[in-house]
Design an enzyme around this catalytic site. Structure first.
Site, short mmCIF file in Angstrom:
data_model
loop_
_atom_site.label_atom_id
_atom_site.label_comp_id
_atom_site.label_asym_id
_atom_site.label_seq_id
_atom_site.Cartn_x
_atom_site.Cartn_y
_atom_site.Cartn_z
CE LYS A 10 0.91 1.15 4.92
NZ LYS A 10 2.00 2.10 4.74
CB VAL A 97 12.22 -5.33 5.07
CG1 VAL A 97 11.85 -5.57 6.27
CG2 VAL A 97 11.78 -6.70 3.96
CB ALA A 98 11.61 -1.64 8.22
N GLY A 99 9.80 -0.03 4.88
CA GLY A 99 9.75 0.54 3.70
C GLY A 99 8.61 1.51 4.07
N GLY A 100 7.80 1.37 5.45
CA GLY A 100 6.28 2.25 4.87
C GLY A 100 5.38 1.08 4.31
CG MET A 101 5.46 1.26 0.43
SD MET A 101 6.09 0.63 -1.67
CE MET A 101 5.06 0.82 -2.29
N GLY A 103 4.28 -4.28 4.11
CA GLY A 103 4.85 -5.57 3.84
C GLY A 103 4.46 -6.40 4.83
CG ASP A 138 -0.42 -0.40 7.68
OD1 ASP A 138 -2.09 0.28 8.21
OD2 ASP A 138 0.27 -0.41 7.50
P1 ATP Z 1 4.23 -0.04 7.94
O1 ATP Z 1 3.99 0.41 7.22
O2 ATP Z 1 2.79 -0.98 8.54
O3 ATP Z 1 4.37 0.35 8.82
P2 ATP Z 1 6.36 -1.18 6.79
O4 ATP Z 1 6.48 -1.48 5.63
O5 ATP Z 1 7.41 0.46 7.45
O6 ATP Z 1 5.25 -0.81 8.16
P3 ATP Z 1 7.54 -4.21 7.80
O7 ATP Z 1 8.20 -4.32 5.90
O8 ATP Z 1 5.43 -4.97 7.67
O9 ATP Z 1 6.81 -2.20 7.62
O10 ATP Z 1 7.90 -4.83 8.77
C1 ATP Z 1 8.40 -3.50 10.08
C2 ATP Z 1 8.58 -4.89 10.70
O11 ATP Z 1 8.66 -5.96 10.86
C3 ATP Z 1 10.08 -5.73 10.38
O12 ATP Z 1 11.79 -4.70 10.69
C4 ATP Z 1 10.20 -6.91 10.88
O13 ATP Z 1 11.13 -7.50 12.16
C5 ATP Z 1 8.86 -7.31 11.41
N1 ATP Z 1 8.19 -8.33 10.22
C6 ATP Z 1 7.07 -8.91 10.39
N2 ATP Z 1 6.46 -10.05 10.15
C7 ATP Z 1 7.06 -9.52 8.60
C8 ATP Z 1 7.02 -10.16 7.20
N3 ATP Z 1 6.65 -11.46 7.06
N4 ATP Z 1 7.96 -8.97 6.08
C9 ATP Z 1 8.63 -8.66 6.52
N5 ATP Z 1 8.75 -7.80 7.75
C10 ATP Z 1 8.33 -8.16 8.92
#
Ligand code: ATP
Length: 307
Positions: A10, A97-101, A103, A138
């Site tokens: 997203k 990962v941890a990109g604000g999308m 994941g 989310d």
């Molecule tokens: P959001 O936009 O919902 O705040 P995000 O995109 O910034 O999240 P995610 O990619 O969801 O961040 O990852 C945040 C943390 O969640 C990661 O650093 C990891 O430790 C943990 N995590 C748990 N399950 C997963 C997964 N299936 N994929 C990636 N990270 C995961």
């Protein structure tokens, strides 16, 4: 037998952040938009709940019980009284990962749908949405897809009408940003500016009517003008180099640019697919990001591909 589920990432086309509540959360006015850049989660019959992950960010994805896909499988099993669930989940990870999308949330939603199909449970969508909300704010949107307004912590969803396809580019940064750290920085910046950061200081955010009209009309120019993210100053404060990424995409012809959610991924709205390809190429050449992907949306939420 195995089931593969495709699930979108997203971008928040609007992310309005209210003040800090007594319970530690912020009220959000959150317009989620699902894009074709996504993960695939394959569930195969197994022993216990086991995980593997492939893709450029695989090394930083936790493969223990903290992974949202594993938590989703266990939550679904518990809900149905399955004491000893057996599933192997493979995550083919394209979402940064941890990109604000969102994941991790996407993989949680995909695992709910994949295990539901693998175990032949036929759980109603309303129940899946409730389980998703237990997993994280989310996760329900990743089940629903399309475009939706999220209220509360983002988990109370209202599907929104959209009048066409929009073309996006996502610039992936090196390393992630912690979502809680970005919210803390947002509060800190508000305190520093003297406006205050509590829910009595900050007006409760609401969806922008101009943004909703732009989405409904499929008007890319109006949508680009209305893009808004209250977390962007905080993400830029923690990662000043993102300003260079935003500038590079805008100079390459993007109509609009913003940090995606809590960042550090940057999102660019382009006039059409050709313009998106050109912006992605320019971003790659600029050296201001690790990768750039042209994509489109909205797309549906977590969906079974084949079994
Ligand atoms: P959001 O936009 O919902 O705040 P995000 O995109 O910034 O999240 P995610 O990619 O969801 O961040 O990852 C945040 C943390 O969640 C990661 O650093 C990891 O430790 C943990 N995590 C748990 N399950 C997963 C997964 N299936 N994929 C990636 N990270 C995961």
């Amino acid at each position: 037998m195995s089931v593969t589920v495709r699930v979108p990432a997203k971008v928040n086309v609007q992310l309005g952040v209210g003040g800090l509540r007594a319970d530690g959360f912020h009220d959000l006015a959150n317009v989620f938009f699902a894009v074709a850049l996504g993960d695939e989660v394959t569930a195969t019959a197994g022993t216990g709940v086991t995980l593997t992950c492939s893709g450029p960010d695989a090394a930083v994805v936790p493969l223990d019980d903290s992974n949202l896909a594993a938590r989703a499988a266990r939550l679904l099993a518990t809900h149905h009284g399955i004491a000893d669930p057996g599933v192997h989940l493979h995550i083919a990870k394209a979402i940064p990962v941890a990109g604000g999308m969102a994941g991790g949330s996407a993989d949680g939603a995909a695992a709910l749908v994949a295990c539901d199909a693998l175990w032949g449970l036929d759980t109603p969508l309303d129940t899946l949405l409730e389980l998703a909300a237990e997993l994280g704010s989310d996760v329900p949107f990743a089940l629903l897809g399309g475009v939706a307004l999220g209220r509360g912590r983002g988990e109370i969803l209202e599907a929104l009408p959209v009048g066409g396809t929009f073309h996006w580019v996502f610039a992936v940064a090196d390393g992630g940003l912690s979502t809680p750290a970005v919210f803390r920085e947002c509060d800190r910046l508000r305190d520093e500016a003297g406006t205050g950061s509590s829910d009595t200081d900050v007006t409760t955010p609401d969806a922008d009517p101009a943004l909703l009209a732009a989405l409904a009309d499929g008007d890319v120019v109006a949508l680009a003008e209305a893009l808004a993210n209250d977390l962007q100053p905080a993400a830029l404060s923690l990662r000043p180099a993102l300003a260079d990424t935003l500038r590079a995409g805008t100079e390459a012809g993007a109509l609009g640019a913003l940090v995606s959610g809590s960042g550090p991924t940057c999102a660019f709205l382009a006039k059409d697919a050709d313009a998106a390809a050109a912006v992605a190429a320019a971003l790659r050449a600029s050296g201001t990001c690790r990768a750039a992907h042209a994509t489109y949306g909205p797309v549906p939420g977590a969906s079974v591909l084949g079994s």
